[in-house]
Write an enzyme that holds these catalytic residues in place. Structure first.
Site, PDB file in Angstrom:
ATOM      1  N   CYS B  49       0.912  -1.263  -0.080  1.00  0.00           N
ATOM      2  CA  CYS B  49      -0.180  -0.097  -0.070  1.00  0.00           C
ATOM      3  C   CYS B  49       0.707   1.307  -0.057  1.00  0.00           C
ATOM      4  CB  CYS B  49      -0.790  -0.053   1.080  1.00  0.00           C
ATOM      5  SG  CYS B  49      -1.788  -1.459   1.610  1.00  0.00           S
ATOM      6  N   ASP B 450     -30.039   2.425  16.820  1.00  0.00           N
ATOM      7  CA  ASP B 450     -30.588   3.274  15.873  1.00  0.00           C
ATOM      8  C   ASP B 450     -31.039   2.347  15.000  1.00  0.00           C
ATOM      9  OD1 ASP B 450     -31.750   5.398  14.399  1.00  0.00           O
ATOM     10  OD2 ASP B 450     -29.948   5.715  13.104  1.00  0.00           O
ATOM     11  N   ASP B 626     -26.074   6.838  14.038  1.00  0.00           N
ATOM     12  CA  ASP B 626     -25.341   7.651  12.951  1.00  0.00           C
ATOM     13  C   ASP B 626     -26.110   8.816  12.493  1.00  0.00           C
ATOM     14  OD1 ASP B 626     -27.618   6.187  11.567  1.00  0.00           O
ATOM     15  OD2 ASP B 626     -26.486   6.448   9.653  1.00  0.00           O
TER      16      ASP B 626
END
Lengths: 53, 730
Positions: B49, B450, B626
């Site tokens: 990477c 949520d 979120d």
């Protein structure tokens, strides 16, 4: 026991060299990215800027 | 790793100099202004990477240097100071497969904190050097050196130790002095006292030609405690950089339509009555009324509802809603302080200010420990002084008590565990904003989660595929192929079609129409296709005068959601689904995910109320959410987690962020948190056991410098090893 007069300064000087090298390495950003350094050694590309700049 | 993928040129300079890799001449560094840009790269993880990112960036003519920092998962780039250069670089990295996020380079500039880290490292180096040398000299004394030899060793030790403890111990003296000035005791007060007293007494003993000098003890004390301090600094630096990554939010701007066309203005320059243009894919910057255009709005981030709202001229809309289909113009009605967005921000602030102050384990330990040690040592001093009348002996014993009880292990216990645990979490893809959240997470007994975007993916998927004929599928797909609407994209992706439809036209806000073999076809909103809008997200297809066909969409549960919930229940936690969506949708998702208790149609304020009520019942609640509507609840909970896909407001009020967007990390993080807390307590117990053995000996006057050295090193090493086990947990 006279040998101590030589050995103690010698050990202090050697330790001092180590300490100096450590300071030098801190100054050269060598502790900024330990994980990257561990991985970079696996790359065969020449690292142009090992000090991070 | 495809390093040669051409990228979309996004800045004027790159259009002039199309990016073709190495062949391009570099811009002359002498001619252009340079700028340092920091980007966060959450997905870099290996040598390949690093090479790919650095090589690809190096090929750009406007980049003069790029360096990846794998520890911080960041790349620092020196580039030409062109407008929009940051976006162009981000696009290059995205095309390479590394999603990048801009960081506020002003905040991240090689700052105070980095200097503090180097400073600590230097002090640690000096303490280590001095400790080892003095230790060597002390060995001859412990081995039985006497008379002049012993005095010589003591004097050399003093010459090394005194400057070293003055320099290395400085952070402790400073912090202790700060606490004393405010009339408090912290952990650093006994530490400083022990170091200074040990140094002072030893110097006196050396001058008098005495038997015992504690120089090595004073130094190893400093050394071990500095290790703890450095680990602590490392953890906090990582947390701080995480926080600054989150703070570097995009600047909120709006496109105001004025007399000379559109102009980009900051949000707070917006006035009531201004007309704002909103393209599809953008969020509404202000509450207001639609003055032109037709579209559908996605309110899920604001209210948790997944059903898009069709809006036309005159409709009342809220800031924060996402415009899906057609361009809109909105007359701002409430701006700044009065928008729903701002009201949510206020709720967050109130919730944060009422959150009770948490006393960490380290603070609790220090509160018991510091007074106890001082008392013991004072008792030893007075007891021996009055009993024997030998005050020199009394001072010696008091110093021995301080040194032996001194919290080498205690100072290491917490930082070593937290640094191991937060490193472990970071590697796994969880950002911890501060170490104390880990202790909070270990205490939870209740999870409130949520629905939209947290338990579900937030991206609707087609659910009634089997009810749709093959012909309808390919017609719909052919129509949908040309649209950017998210539902159209889903249809086009689901049914590949080579049907050619003539005269395809987009009707912003309504759908697309065309002609197939002379018959008009339409794909779009219910009312536009002559159908009755239902209570589910749907796209309708109408061929000629035939009855319209519905393509029904539903928000999907994340694939790992049910497993996560089961694992949380297994861990003995109660789980509650708390959503702003309609009852039917919430009940359905709760059943699918295996959650028994749920609440629907909760407003942001009601969410906070529910969390406060749970806290009042004595529950320690973990909130996972979120959306904007969760932000206040996240701030009010005992501890909170947000997925990386969350809106900025939620990410900044949550304590932890799941970067890799996998809900299972909640379970793993909880396990690590519980294990960390257990390790911290174990470490305290280990330290206590060492003290139980050595303190009576010191009080009785049997402690020698050798014993102090042994007790200190072994306890520190045991505690460190015990802490490391966190990193090896399966």
């Amino acid at each position: 026991m006279n040998i101590l007069a030589v050995l103690i300064p010698v050990s202090l000087i050697l330790g001092g060299i180590g300490l100096f090298a450590f300071f030098w390495s801190i100054k050269n950003n060598q502790y900024d990215d330990p994980k990257g350094n561990a991985e970079r050694i696996l790359s065969d590309r020449y690292d142009d800027s090992p000090d991070g700049d | 790793m495809n390093a040669e993928t051409p990228s979309m040129a996004a800045c004027p300079a790159c259009v002039a100099l199309p990016d073709k890799g190495k062949l391009l001449p570099k811009l002359d560094p002498g001619e252009v202004a340079m700028r340092r840009i920091e980007l966060s790269l959450p997905t870099v993880h290996c040598a390949a990477c690093i090479a790919a990112v650095e090589r690809r960036l190096g090929h750009r003519p406007d980049v003069f240097g790029a360096r990846v920092n794998l520890t911080l998962k960041r790349v620092s780039i020196t580039a030409a100071d062109l407008p929009e250069i940051e976006d162009a670089l981000i696009e290059t990295l995205d095309s390479l497969g590394y999603p990048a996020r801009p960081l506020d380079s002003a905040v991240l500039a090689k700052s105070e904190s980095e200097k503090a880290g180097r400073d600590l490292l230097a002090r640690l180096g000096v303490a280590g050097f001095a400790m080892m040398n003095v230790m060597l000299l002390s060995i001859s004394v412990w081995a039985g050196a006497e008379g002049y030899t012993r005095d010589l060793m003591h004097w050399i030790s003093a010459a090394i130790a005194l400057p070293a403890i003055a320099f290395s111990g400085f952070p402790f003296y400073k912090s202790a002095w700060g606490a004393l000035r405010r009339g408090r005791l912290n952990m650093d007060v006994p530490i400083s006292l022990a170091i200074l007293l040990a140094g002072g007494v030893s110097l006196f003993e050396t001058a008098e030609g005495g038997d015992h000098a504690y120089f090595d003890a004073a130094l190893s004390l400093t050394f071990f405690l500095l290790i703890g301090r450095y680990l602590d600094y490392k953890t906090r630096a990582a947390a701080r950089s995480a926080a600054s990554e989150l703070a570097a939010l995009e600047v909120q701007k709006a496109r105001r339509v004025g007399e000379n066309g559109e102009e980009l203005v900051p949000l707070d320059a917006l006035r009531e009555g201004d007309i704002v243009a909103v393209s599809p894919g953008e969020r509404l910057p202000a509450d207001g009324v639609v003055s032109w255009g037709d579209s559908e709005l996605d309110p899920s981030m604001l209210t948790g509802e997944t059903l898009p709202q069709a809006v036309g001229k005159g409709a009342v809309v809220r800031a924060g809603m996402l415009n899906i289909s057609g361009p809109l113009k909105i007359r701002a009605e409430a701006v700044g302080e009065e928008t729903l967005l701002k009201q949510i921000t206020r709720l967050v602030e109130t919730a944060e200010s009422t959150r009770n102050k948490y006393t960490s384990l380290a603070e609790k330990a220090a509160a018991i420990y510091a007074p106890a040690v001082h008392l013991l040592s004072l008792v030893a001093f007075l007891g021996w002084g009055f009993a024997t009348g030998d005050w020199r002996l009394a001072v010696n014993i008091a110093a021995a008590v301080l040194i032996i009880t001194c919290p080498c292990a205690l100072g290491l216990a917490v930082p070593a565990v937290l640094s191991a645990a937060s490193g472990r979490l970071f590697a796994q893809g969880v950002l911890l904003k501060d170490g104390v959240s880990l202790e909070r997470l270990a205490e939870i007994d209740f999870v409130v989660i949520d629905k939209t975007g947290t338990l579900t993916t937030g991206k609707p998927a087609l659910v009634n595929e089997s009810d749709i004929s093959l012909q309808d599928r390919s017609v719909a797909s052919a129509l949908a192929r040309h649209s950017a609407h998210p539902l159209s994209k889903a249809i086009a992706a689901a049914f590949p079609s080579d049907l050619e439809i003539e005269d395809i036209r987009e009707h912003p806000g309504f759908g697309a129409s065309g002609v197939l073999n002379g018959i008009p076809v339409r794909l779009g909103r219910a009312d536009w296709c002559g159908a009755q809008a239902g209570d589910q997200t749907a796209v309708w297809l109408r061929i000629g005068e035939a009855a319209p066909v519905a393509f029904l969409f539903e928000d999907q549960l994340r694939p790992e959601a049910a497993k996560t919930i089961a694992a949380l229940k297994n861990a003995g936690l109660k789980v509650h689904l708390l959503s702003g969506d309609a009852r039917g949708a919430v009940a359905h998702m709760a059943r699918e995910a295996g959650i028994d208790d749920w609440t629907a149609k909760a407003t942001p304020a009601e969410k906070v109320e529910m969390l406060t009520a749970l806290a009042a019942q004595g529950h320690k609640v973990l909130m996972v959410g979120d959306g904007l509507n969760d932000a206040a609840a996240l701030a009010a909970a005992h501890v909170s987690i947000s997925p990386a896909s969350a809106v900025d407001a939620s990410r900044s009020s949550a304590d932890m962020i799941i970067i890799n967007d996998d809900l299972r990390e909640i379970v793993k993080s909880h396990k690590i948190a519980v294990a960390s807390k257990r390790r911290i307590i174990e470490n305290f117990s280990i330290a206590a056991i060492y003290n139980l053995i050595s303190v009576p000996l010191a009080l009785a006057g049997f402690a020698t410098p050798l014993m102090a050295a042994l007790a200190m090193s072994t306890s520190s090493i045991t505690v460190s090893l015990n802490s490391m086990r966190i990193g090896r947990m399966k």
